[in-house]
Design a protein around this motif. Structure first.
Motif, mmCIF file in Angstrom:
data_model
loop_
_atom_site.group_PDB
_atom_site.id
_atom_site.type_symbol
_atom_site.label_atom_id
_atom_site.label_comp_id
_atom_site.label_asym_id
_atom_site.label_seq_id
_atom_site.Cartn_x
_atom_site.Cartn_y
_atom_site.Cartn_z
ATOM 1 N N TRP A 185 0.841 -1.122 -0.213
ATOM 2 C CA TRP A 185 0.122 0.161 -0.044
ATOM 3 C C TRP A 185 0.890 1.148 0.103
ATOM 4 O O TRP A 185 0.395 2.225 -0.564
ATOM 5 C CB TRP A 185 -0.942 0.000 1.329
ATOM 6 N N THR A 186 2.075 1.252 0.596
ATOM 7 C CA THR A 186 2.978 2.334 0.487
ATOM 8 C C THR A 186 3.586 2.540 -0.771
ATOM 9 O O THR A 186 3.915 3.870 -1.274
ATOM 10 C CB THR A 186 4.052 2.111 1.639
ATOM 11 N N LEU A 187 3.276 2.008 -1.770
ATOM 12 C CA LEU A 187 3.804 2.206 -2.955
ATOM 13 C C LEU A 187 2.771 3.078 -3.982
ATOM 14 O O LEU A 187 3.089 3.577 -4.834
ATOM 15 C CB LEU A 187 4.040 1.017 -3.700
ATOM 16 N N LEU A 188 1.469 2.846 -3.356
ATOM 17 C CA LEU A 188 0.367 3.751 -4.258
ATOM 18 C C LEU A 188 0.667 5.060 -4.348
ATOM 19 O O LEU A 188 0.968 5.684 -3.255
ATOM 20 C CB LEU A 188 -1.217 3.278 -3.737
ATOM 21 N N PRO A 189 -0.040 5.800 -5.275
ATOM 22 C CA PRO A 189 0.083 7.223 -5.194
ATOM 23 C C PRO A 189 -1.043 7.824 -4.512
ATOM 24 O O PRO A 189 -1.975 6.979 -4.110
ATOM 25 C CB PRO A 189 -0.108 7.577 -6.878
ATOM 26 N N ARG A 239 -6.998 6.086 -10.958
ATOM 27 C CA ARG A 239 -5.758 6.525 -11.385
ATOM 28 C C ARG A 239 -4.518 5.656 -10.770
ATOM 29 O O ARG A 239 -3.571 5.522 -11.383
ATOM 30 C CB ARG A 239 -5.538 8.107 -10.891
ATOM 31 N N GLN A 240 -5.012 5.213 -9.486
ATOM 32 C CA GLN A 240 -3.749 4.471 -8.734
ATOM 33 C C GLN A 240 -3.640 3.061 -9.495
ATOM 34 O O GLN A 240 -2.585 2.812 -9.400
ATOM 35 C CB GLN A 240 -4.421 4.223 -7.200
ATOM 36 N N ALA A 241 -4.757 2.607 -9.883
ATOM 37 C CA ALA A 241 -4.716 1.287 -10.510
ATOM 38 C C ALA A 241 -3.562 1.360 -11.927
ATOM 39 O O ALA A 241 -3.063 0.663 -12.269
ATOM 40 C CB ALA A 241 -5.851 0.680 -10.808
ATOM 41 N N LEU A 242 -4.264 2.587 -12.641
ATOM 42 C CA LEU A 242 -3.500 3.005 -14.012
ATOM 43 C C LEU A 242 -1.943 2.997 -13.811
ATOM 44 O O LEU A 242 -0.925 2.656 -14.582
ATOM 45 C CB LEU A 242 -4.014 3.814 -14.585
ATOM 46 N N MET A 243 -1.653 3.972 -12.728
ATOM 47 C CA MET A 243 -0.282 4.413 -12.637
ATOM 48 C C MET A 243 0.525 3.024 -11.929
ATOM 49 O O MET A 243 2.100 3.165 -12.112
ATOM 50 C CB MET A 243 -0.084 5.461 -11.488
ATOM 51 N N GLY A 248 5.654 -3.823 -9.879
ATOM 52 C CA GLY A 248 5.631 -4.703 -8.716
ATOM 53 C C GLY A 248 4.616 -4.899 -8.010
ATOM 54 O O GLY A 248 3.573 -5.257 -8.525
ATOM 55 N N GLU A 249 4.929 -5.041 -6.601
ATOM 56 C CA GLU A 249 3.659 -5.351 -5.812
ATOM 57 C C GLU A 249 2.454 -4.578 -5.625
ATOM 58 O O GLU A 249 1.369 -4.837 -5.514
ATOM 59 C CB GLU A 249 4.192 -5.552 -4.275
ATOM 60 N N VAL A 253 -2.762 -4.374 -5.615
ATOM 61 C CA VAL A 253 -3.378 -3.850 -4.597
ATOM 62 C C VAL A 253 -4.795 -3.488 -4.742
ATOM 63 O O VAL A 253 -5.761 -3.742 -4.007
ATOM 64 C CB VAL A 253 -2.562 -2.699 -3.912
ATOM 65 N N VAL A 254 -4.894 -2.546 -5.899
ATOM 66 C CA VAL A 254 -6.066 -1.750 -5.879
ATOM 67 C C VAL A 254 -7.360 -2.716 -6.300
ATOM 68 O O VAL A 254 -8.184 -2.754 -5.799
ATOM 69 C CB VAL A 254 -5.802 -0.625 -6.935
ATOM 70 N N GLY A 255 -7.177 -3.552 -7.443
ATOM 71 C CA GLY A 255 -8.006 -4.323 -7.866
ATOM 72 C C GLY A 255 -8.399 -5.310 -6.594
ATOM 73 O O GLY A 255 -9.693 -5.458 -6.446
#
Length: 447
Positions: A185-189, A239-243, A248-249, A253-255
């Motif tokens: 989760w820390t990798l998400l925008p 936008r999170q899923a697209l970016m 990587g991991e 996450v989003v889906g």
């Protein structure tokens, strides 16, 4: 299975003639049989986030998705209002960016009755939505997030966030394998919008995700009557899923988060307050068996002060106490089980009169010293070769050994056939005759 619910299925391989070990010829799996496909109603305004949610939902074959998309903000269209007024056939209702000003008291009452009767509601809002600016009785009685006092700080266009401590153990934020996805989760925008709110006082809700700077709750869940309610007061997850696509991991996450959020909301059986797992279902005799238990209260908050007991049935019943690891996790190691199949029970008790229990089973196979070291034993191989008249050949010397092998000569017969005359000799004769005639004519100047 012909009946809905959780079923245990035993898969057995018949014992073969001469087979010594047959305790591992079986495997027990659990599956959940649904009554039918769950009905999900999605109501909202068109946006990239809404399109993303619909793609995730429609990719699940267990869901029957019905989408009603508003075409304007002047008022709820007639078909949308009529659909929300009669939702008795829906297992889950998702309100996506639906302004609170458009919600009538009739619709509010319908939603409240729907949830309290055992169904679920998910409110998603980022811009101009009913989260948390719903108003009326629904906000005070149903939603885990309500309007917050005016915020003196500045809300940026990008909203960084973090998982609340211990929230990574909640089923919504766990991966399919049951492990925490907190690091991923820390990798998400950041989110691109937020509706400021606060956790409803006395509502029994739990905050799972919050804004890093302001502390506003972003994702909260609660129980209402026999049903469940969740609120996601942000936008920008498409936008999170697209970016994060292919990154990587973070790409996983989003889906899955949305799938697990919907799965948790649709869970109809009694909330699993006690979950027990082992590293595997089959062990070798004498191998230590590690048990992991997770204890939660009614709202799936981790319980740290429980007494957790493990009982394993066998020739003699054995009991162990699982120690506290923190965040509602308890663990322990069980030893000394011989070959056989063992059912076990785990019981957790806290707050004096609160107790839950769950059961499971595991198989212990026959111990074999061969499993301790699977590499070749040169000394043993040399002994076998010496007694049997053979040789031990290293893999690196195999090619040279094959070249040095002296094989006994073997008889070999070869048969050759030649035809002195065949079908082509008349043609050869004619070509030779014509060639001789042409030579004679040329020598006499006739050509």
């Amino acid at each position: 299975p012909t009946t809905p619910g959780l079923h245990a299925i035993r898969v057995v391989v018949p014992v073969l003639e001469g087979e010594v070990e047959h305790q591992n010829n079986q495997e027990i799996v659990e599956i959940e049989v649904l009554v039918a496909r769950a009905n999900v109603l999605v109501v909202g305004n068109p946006s990239a986030d809404l399109a993303f949610v619909l793609r995730v939902l429609r990719a699940d074959s267990n869901l029957a998705v019905d989408a009603v998309v508003s075409q304007g903000t002047d008022g709820i269209p007639f078909e949308l209002a009529a659909r929300l007024s009669d939702i008795t056939d829906q297992d889950l209702v998702i309100l996506h960016d639906v302004p609170g000003s458009l919600m009538s008291q009739e619709i509010e009452a319908s939603l409240r009755q729907h949830v309290e009767s055992g169904h679920s509601l998910l409110a998603v809002g980022g811009e101009g939505s009913m989260v948390p600016d719903w108003g009326g009785r629904v906000e005070s009685d149903l939603m885990p997030i309500v309007s917050a006092p005016p915020y003196d700080g500045y809300l940026p266009s990008l909203i960084p966030f973090n998982l609340v401590e211990r929230s990574s153990h909640h089923p919504i934020l766990k991966s399919d394998g049951g492990t925490s996805t907190a690091e991923a989760w820390t990798l998400l925008p950041p989110y691109t919008g937020l509706n400021p709110g606060k956790l409803r006082d006395g509502g029994g809700g739990i905050t799972l995700i919050e804004a890093t700077e302001s502390g506003f709750p972003i994702l909260a869940a609660s129980l209402a009557g026999e049903g469940k309610v969740a609120v996601l007061a942000a936008r920008g997850f498409a936008r999170q899923a697209l970016m994060m696509e292919g990154h990587g991991e973070g790409a996983h996450v989003v889906g899955p988060f949305w799938s697990q959020l919907v799965r948790w909301l649709l869970t109809r059986e009694d909330v699993a307050k006690l979950r027990v797992t082992t590293e595997k279902s089959t062990y070798r005799s004498g191998e230590p068996i590690t048990f992991r238990a997770e204890v939660y209260d009614d709202l799936l908050n981790p319980v740290d002060d429980a007494d957790v007991y493990l009982e394993v049935d066998g020739e003699t019943e054995r009991t162990a106490v699982l120690s506290r690891k923190g965040n509602g996790v308890y663990g322990g190691v069980f030893r000394g089980l011989q070959q056989g199949s063992y059912p076990y029970r785990v019981r957790a008790a806290w707050d004096g009169d609160t107790a839950v229990e769950t059961t499971g089973s595991l198989t212990v196979g026959r111990y074999s010293v061969e499993f301790e070291d699977l590499l070749a034993d040169p000394a043993t191989l040399e002994s076998i070769a010496r007694r049997s008249g053979g040789r031990v050949i290293q893999a690196s010397a195999l090619a040279g050994f094959v070249d040095s092998m002296k094989l006994s000569p073997q008889p070999h017969a070869a048969l050759y056939q030649f035809r002195l005359w065949g079908d082509t000799w008349p043609l050869v004769f004619l070509i030779a005759a014509f060639s001789f005639e042409w030579f004679v004519r040329r020598s006499r100047g006739m050509v």
